[in-house]
Design a protein around this motif. Structure first.
Motif, short mmCIF file in Angstrom:
data_model
loop_
_atom_site.label_atom_id
_atom_site.label_comp_id
_atom_site.label_asym_id
_atom_site.label_seq_id
_atom_site.Cartn_x
_atom_site.Cartn_y
_atom_site.Cartn_z
N TYR A 86 0.86 -1.28 -0.16
CA TYR A 86 0.12 0.02 0.00
C TYR A 86 0.82 1.17 0.00
O TYR A 86 0.67 2.35 -0.73
CB TYR A 86 -0.87 -0.08 1.18
CG TYR A 86 -2.21 -0.78 0.94
CD1 TYR A 86 -3.25 -0.50 0.20
CD2 TYR A 86 -2.39 -1.97 1.89
CE1 TYR A 86 -4.34 -1.10 -0.17
CE2 TYR A 86 -3.65 -2.74 1.37
CZ TYR A 86 -4.47 -2.24 0.63
OH TYR A 86 -5.81 -2.96 0.23
N ALA A 87 1.91 1.38 1.05
CA ALA A 87 2.62 2.51 0.94
C ALA A 87 3.46 2.71 -0.42
O ALA A 87 3.71 3.85 -0.99
CB ALA A 87 3.60 2.32 2.05
N GLY A 88 4.04 1.54 -0.74
CA GLY A 88 4.84 1.82 -2.09
C GLY A 88 3.99 2.10 -3.31
O GLY A 88 4.34 2.77 -4.15
N SER A 89 2.68 1.59 -3.13
CA SER A 89 1.75 2.15 -4.46
C SER A 89 1.54 3.60 -4.53
O SER A 89 1.49 4.12 -5.49
CB SER A 89 0.55 1.37 -4.30
OG SER A 89 -0.36 1.56 -3.19
N MET A 90 1.31 4.24 -3.07
CA MET A 90 1.33 5.54 -3.17
C MET A 90 2.63 6.30 -3.65
O MET A 90 2.46 7.14 -4.31
CB MET A 90 1.03 5.89 -1.38
CG MET A 90 -0.39 5.37 -0.96
SD MET A 90 -0.86 5.59 0.57
CE MET A 90 -0.93 7.56 0.56
N ILE A 91 3.69 5.80 -3.21
CA ILE A 91 5.07 6.41 -3.56
C ILE A 91 4.91 6.44 -5.18
O ILE A 91 5.54 7.48 -5.82
CB ILE A 91 6.30 5.70 -3.01
CG1 ILE A 91 6.31 5.95 -1.43
CG2 ILE A 91 7.49 6.21 -3.75
CD1 ILE A 91 7.16 5.37 -0.61
N LEU A 92 4.81 5.13 -5.64
CA LEU A 92 4.78 4.95 -7.21
C LEU A 92 3.79 5.84 -7.73
O LEU A 92 4.34 6.49 -8.81
CB LEU A 92 4.39 3.51 -7.52
CG LEU A 92 4.48 3.17 -8.88
CD1 LEU A 92 5.89 3.27 -9.67
CD2 LEU A 92 3.92 1.84 -9.12
N ALA A 93 2.59 6.21 -7.13
CA ALA A 93 1.80 7.23 -8.10
C ALA A 93 2.31 8.52 -7.79
O ALA A 93 2.16 9.20 -8.95
CB ALA A 93 0.37 6.92 -7.21
N SER A 94 2.82 8.91 -6.73
CA SER A 94 3.42 10.11 -6.55
C SER A 94 4.49 10.19 -7.65
O SER A 94 4.71 11.41 -8.18
CB SER A 94 3.83 10.63 -5.12
OG SER A 94 4.57 11.67 -5.20
N VAL A 95 5.40 9.42 -7.76
CA VAL A 95 6.61 9.54 -8.73
C VAL A 95 6.00 9.61 -10.18
O VAL A 95 6.54 10.39 -11.14
CB VAL A 95 7.26 8.30 -8.72
CG1 VAL A 95 8.46 8.43 -9.66
CG2 VAL A 95 8.14 8.45 -7.26
N VAL A 96 4.96 9.00 -10.56
CA VAL A 96 4.51 9.00 -11.88
C VAL A 96 3.91 10.39 -12.14
O VAL A 96 4.01 11.12 -13.32
CB VAL A 96 3.46 7.86 -12.13
CG1 VAL A 96 2.79 8.12 -13.49
CG2 VAL A 96 4.10 6.43 -12.16
N ALA A 97 3.29 10.77 -11.16
CA ALA A 97 2.73 12.20 -11.24
C ALA A 97 3.79 13.09 -11.50
O ALA A 97 3.62 14.18 -12.09
CB ALA A 97 1.89 12.66 -9.79
N ASP A 98 4.94 13.15 -10.67
CA ASP A 98 5.89 14.08 -10.81
C ASP A 98 6.58 13.93 -12.26
O ASP A 98 7.18 14.73 -12.60
CB ASP A 98 7.03 13.87 -9.65
CG ASP A 98 6.45 14.31 -8.39
OD1 ASP A 98 5.64 15.13 -8.10
OD2 ASP A 98 6.89 13.66 -7.40
N LEU A 99 6.74 12.86 -12.71
CA LEU A 99 7.41 12.44 -14.04
C LEU A 99 6.51 13.03 -15.05
O LEU A 99 7.14 13.41 -16.18
CB LEU A 99 7.92 11.09 -14.12
CG LEU A 99 8.82 10.57 -13.03
CD1 LEU A 99 9.30 9.13 -13.40
CD2 LEU A 99 10.17 11.59 -13.12
N ILE A 100 5.47 12.74 -15.11
CA ILE A 100 4.39 13.26 -16.36
C ILE A 100 4.21 14.80 -16.15
O ILE A 100 3.68 15.33 -17.33
CB ILE A 100 3.26 12.38 -16.41
CG1 ILE A 100 2.18 12.65 -15.40
CG2 ILE A 100 3.42 10.85 -16.48
CD1 ILE A 100 0.87 12.05 -15.51
#
Length: 351
Positions: free
Chosen positions: A327-341
């Motif tokens: 769960y915590a990793g999915s939140m970090i991944l979503a945040s990174v994807v948002a930052d990259l796009i």
């Protein structure tokens, strides 16, 4: 007769290397931006590993007695179980083994199911992705549409009604709204009959198209709960962002050119106002995955949320730790994807 290209002037020759230099500088700045975001994500993931190890060590209960399910076991048998799972080792040594195993994809074995934690998680991931993915698509579309209409007709009756309903639903707890929908639409009240199942993902006796219809029938109420509880944030952000854009000079210029009001909204105002909303949608991907725990529990949905509830009720320490990391990793991944796009929509970001 001269054959020189008249467009190749000395100024153009000097500006070409400058343009290449500027493009290279922008590329380096973007790569530095990406490296910074990935490094931050790696640090956050390590912090999650540390937190998941020490946080769940303070949960009351003896893991070894959990494994015996209350059956009588003598001291020698309990000691053998502690040695088998490494619970007799010093805390620092347990932590070292835990981090090393986690980095290689080994999250341990579940005490309750006696299976690898990773296998249990993979079995439940499709159900959670189906539920949360459908909810994210629906609440994002609904929030964008209603937020645009509310801002464009700011102060009207529709704006006030939509905003009031959104704020009310936003403040309602997910589980309470889910139970209310079960009472009304599954159990039935007065002349209203029960229309939807109280829980589960399927009836178990359908195939082909009938199976797809059966799954949609089962997921209607849990998806409705997530959409009703989450669309308000998208609506309010889109409404606020569009209100900021509505006073801009470029919209006045577009109207002065004779463009119809709906074209000004669709072609100019909405695309610029969507940037904060897009970021919010990606960041919310992780939050809605975590928020689905209660909804899945209320509707007995066979996803990660229901598995997390089962793990907490024991407590099943390796399974709780594994799900916490997911769960915590999915939140970090979503945040990174948002930052990259985000730089794709706003080139100023990352320079």
């Amino acid at each position: 007769m001269s054959t020189a290209d008249p467009s190749v002037t000395p100024a153009a020759v000097r500006s070409a290397p400058d343009a290449r230099g500027s493009a290279g500088s922008s590329r380096r700045a973007y790569l530095s931006y990406v490296a910074g975001k990935l490094a931050g994500a790696a640090v956050s993931l390590f912090a999650i590993l540390v937190t998941s190890f020490f946080l769940f060590r303070i949960i009351p209960g003896d893991p070894v007695k959990t494994m015996t399910h209350g059956r009588k076991a003598d001291a020698e048998q309990l000691a053998a179980l502690r040695r088998q799972y490494g619970l007799d080792l010093p805390l620092w040594e347990q932590f070292t083994h835990y981090v090393g195993d986690a980095l290689t994809g080994n999250l341990g074995d579940s005490y309750q199911f006696n299976k690898p934690v990773l296998d249990l998680i993979w079995e439940r991931v499709p159900a959670t992705l189906l539920l949360t993915g459908t909810a994210v698509v629906l609440y994002s579309a609904l929030g964008l549409w209603l937020g645009t209409r509310a801002a464009w007709r700011h102060g009207g009756l529709g704006d006030k009604v939509n905003t009031s309903i959104a704020l009310t639903l936003w403040s309602v707890p997910h589980f309470w709204l889910g139970m209310l929908l079960i009472i009304v639409f599954s159990v039935g009240i007065g002349p209203v009959p029960g229309l939807f199942p109280t829980g589960g993902m399927e009836s178990g006796d359908e195939h082909g198209v009938a199976y797809v219809v059966d799954v949609i029938h089962h997921m209607f109420l849990p998806v409705l709960t997530l959409v009703a509880a989450c669309y308000a944030q998208t609506l309010l952000v889109m409404r606020s962002s569009l209100l900021d854009e509505m006073g801009s000079d470029y919209l006045t210029a577009a109207r002065a050119k004779g463009l119809r009001d709906d074209l000004v909204r669709r072609r100019h105002a909405v695309p610029n106002a969507m940037l904060p909303t897009i970021t919010l949608v990606f960041v919310n991907l992780g939050f809605i995955a975590a928020g689905s725990i209660l909804v899945e529990t209320v509707f007995s949905w066979p996803g990660l949320g229901g598995l997390f509830y089962q793990a907490l009720s024991i407590p099943d320490l390796p399974l709780i730790q594994g799900l916490f990391i997911v769960y915590a990793g999915s939140m970090i991944l979503a945040s990174v994807v948002a930052d990259l796009i985000y730089p794709l929509f706003d080139p100023r970001v990352g320079r």
